[in-house]
Design an enzyme around this catalytic site. Sequence first.
Site, PDB file in Angstrom:
ATOM      1  N   GLY A 103      30.466   4.748 -36.977  1.00  0.00           N
ATOM      2  CA  GLY A 103      30.491   5.447 -35.696  1.00  0.00           C
ATOM      3  C   GLY A 103      31.525   6.546 -35.700  1.00  0.00           C
ATOM      4  N   GLN A 114      37.976   7.343 -33.090  1.00  0.00           N
ATOM      5  CA  GLN A 114      38.780   7.648 -31.907  1.00  0.00           C
ATOM      6  C   GLN A 114      39.812   8.718 -32.250  1.00  0.00           C
ATOM      7  OE1 GLN A 114      40.452   4.089 -30.320  1.00  0.00           O
ATOM      8  NE2 GLN A 114      41.406   5.055 -28.576  1.00  0.00           N
ATOM      9  N   ARG A 155      38.899   4.356 -26.048  1.00  0.00           N
ATOM     10  CA  ARG A 155      37.759   3.731 -26.723  1.00  0.00           C
ATOM     11  C   ARG A 155      36.486   3.917 -25.897  1.00  0.00           C
ATOM     12  NH1 ARG A 155      42.133   0.063 -27.223  1.00  0.00           N
ATOM     13  NH2 ARG A 155      42.827  -0.226 -29.370  1.00  0.00           N
ATOM     14  N   VAL A 164      32.813  -3.959 -34.957  1.00  0.00           N
ATOM     15  CA  VAL A 164      34.182  -3.450 -34.908  1.00  0.00           C
ATOM     16  C   VAL A 164      34.210  -2.052 -34.283  1.00  0.00           C
ATOM     17  CG1 VAL A 164      36.188  -2.821 -36.337  1.00  0.00           C
ATOM     18  CG2 VAL A 164      34.831  -4.842 -36.911  1.00  0.00           C
ATOM     19  N   THR A 165      33.099  -1.325 -34.412  1.00  0.00           N
ATOM     20  CA  THR A 165      32.989   0.023 -33.847  1.00  0.00           C
ATOM     21  C   THR A 165      33.348   0.016 -32.367  1.00  0.00           C
ATOM     22  OG1 THR A 165      31.202   0.494 -35.396  1.00  0.00           O
ATOM     23  CG2 THR A 165      31.435   1.988 -33.521  1.00  0.00           C
ATOM     24  N   CYS A 207      34.005  -1.740 -28.723  1.00  0.00           N
ATOM     25  CA  CYS A 207      33.281  -2.874 -29.308  1.00  0.00           C
ATOM     26  C   CYS A 207      32.667  -3.807 -28.261  1.00  0.00           C
ATOM     27  CB  CYS A 207      34.161  -3.629 -30.287  1.00  0.00           C
ATOM     28  SG  CYS A 207      35.636  -4.398 -29.569  1.00  0.00           S
ATOM     29  N   SER A 220      47.272 -10.302 -32.825  1.00  0.00           N
ATOM     30  CA  SER A 220      48.187 -10.238 -33.961  1.00  0.00           C
ATOM     31  C   SER A 220      49.377  -9.320 -33.651  1.00  0.00           C
ATOM     32  CB  SER A 220      47.449  -9.735 -35.203  1.00  0.00           C
ATOM     33  OG  SER A 220      48.325  -9.583 -36.295  1.00  0.00           O
ATOM     34  N   ARG A 221      49.088  -8.202 -32.996  1.00  0.00           N
ATOM     35  CA  ARG A 221      50.165  -7.281 -32.594  1.00  0.00           C
ATOM     36  C   ARG A 221      51.137  -7.971 -31.639  1.00  0.00           C
ATOM     37  NH1 ARG A 221      45.663  -2.622 -31.545  1.00  0.00           N
ATOM     38  NH2 ARG A 221      45.872  -1.475 -33.521  1.00  0.00           N
ATOM     39  N   ARG A 258      51.698 -11.271 -31.252  1.00  0.00           N
ATOM     40  CA  ARG A 258      52.459 -12.347 -31.900  1.00  0.00           C
ATOM     41  C   ARG A 258      53.554 -11.770 -32.802  1.00  0.00           C
ATOM     42  NH1 ARG A 258      47.756 -16.906 -33.307  1.00  0.00           N
ATOM     43  NH2 ARG A 258      47.034 -17.136 -31.163  1.00  0.00           N
ATOM     44  N   HIS A 274      38.879  -5.111 -25.239  1.00  0.00           N
ATOM     45  CA  HIS A 274      39.682  -4.540 -26.334  1.00  0.00           C
ATOM     46  C   HIS A 274      39.938  -3.093 -25.937  1.00  0.00           C
ATOM     47  CE1 HIS A 274      41.225  -3.341 -30.168  1.00  0.00           C
ATOM     48  NE2 HIS A 274      40.182  -2.593 -30.460  1.00  0.00           N
TER      49      HIS A 274
END
Length: 316
Positions: A83, A86, A92, A122-123, A126, A154-155, A157, A179
């Site tokens: 795709g 960004q 997004r 993932v595009t 999403c 993850s960011r 944590r 997201h």
Amino acid sequence: MTVIENSKLTVVGAGSVGASTAYAALIRGSARHVALYDIATAKVEAEVLDLAHGTQFTGSSDIVGGSDISVVEGSHVVVITAGAKQNPGQTRIELAGVNAGILKTMMPQLLEVAPNAIYVIVTNPCDVLTVLAQEQTGLPPERIFASGTVLDTSRLRWRLAERAGVSRASVHAYIVGEHGDTEFPLWSTATVGTVPILEWESEGHPRMTVDELDAIAVDVRDAAYKVIQGKGATNYAIGLSSARIVEAILHDEHAVMPVSTVLHDYHGIDGVALSVPSVVDAAGAHPIPQTPYSPSELGLMRRSADALREVAASLR
């Protein structure tokens, strides 16, 4: 633990995210066979060649690929990264129209050659693309879902672990919802080890305040913009997190991850894809309905749902 024998992962899109996902999957041994597919022949062939040259050092995985849709055949998992990317300053959601068109053309072709695969989108955006793709294909929601807020979590944590002075594995907290700009942390159930987040303290690490947590949440939400501003794309961390999702599927792990599925009667939310803690295994992703939310968190979740429902409606 069930492991899919001779497992095959295909990554669709050989841009920075797709190539990084294939690279991460090779390095981690996420699947026995990794394929990379893109309609840009020269680009995808060059990426495959570059990756193949390093397979002496990647263990059991191998890499193939090209611009013929047949490379997708036999896939157990298909990760879609294709795709428009960004750009700096772009949200997004602003990508929605262009990437919805790309996905609409591509999904029937992918399903024809990989009818039994689990699809991970993932595009961006999403969440919106997952709703449209699930409607278009008629696949069960557990078999077509988005990477969602696995990376955002993850960011979060990482930031909390640094602040609390503990390992990342000892921080239990999730980003949920869209997201994107309406995502938010589940502070009501966040802990360091077994200690509620606001009660954690240790030598050199005083208790966190509500204002401090709010600032961390904003930093996490805006992290991608900062990376894009500096280097043009986010690719390494999303590649790693996508490979991790693939492993949970192929190894039938029953791992809890905040992926984004089309929700049905989830705390009163219907017909929109949002990231919520879900069990990810060989059958796909299954939201956990018992996940507790505070009243304010439920309000934020509904705000996310309303924002995404509006965008999806404009693209139908």
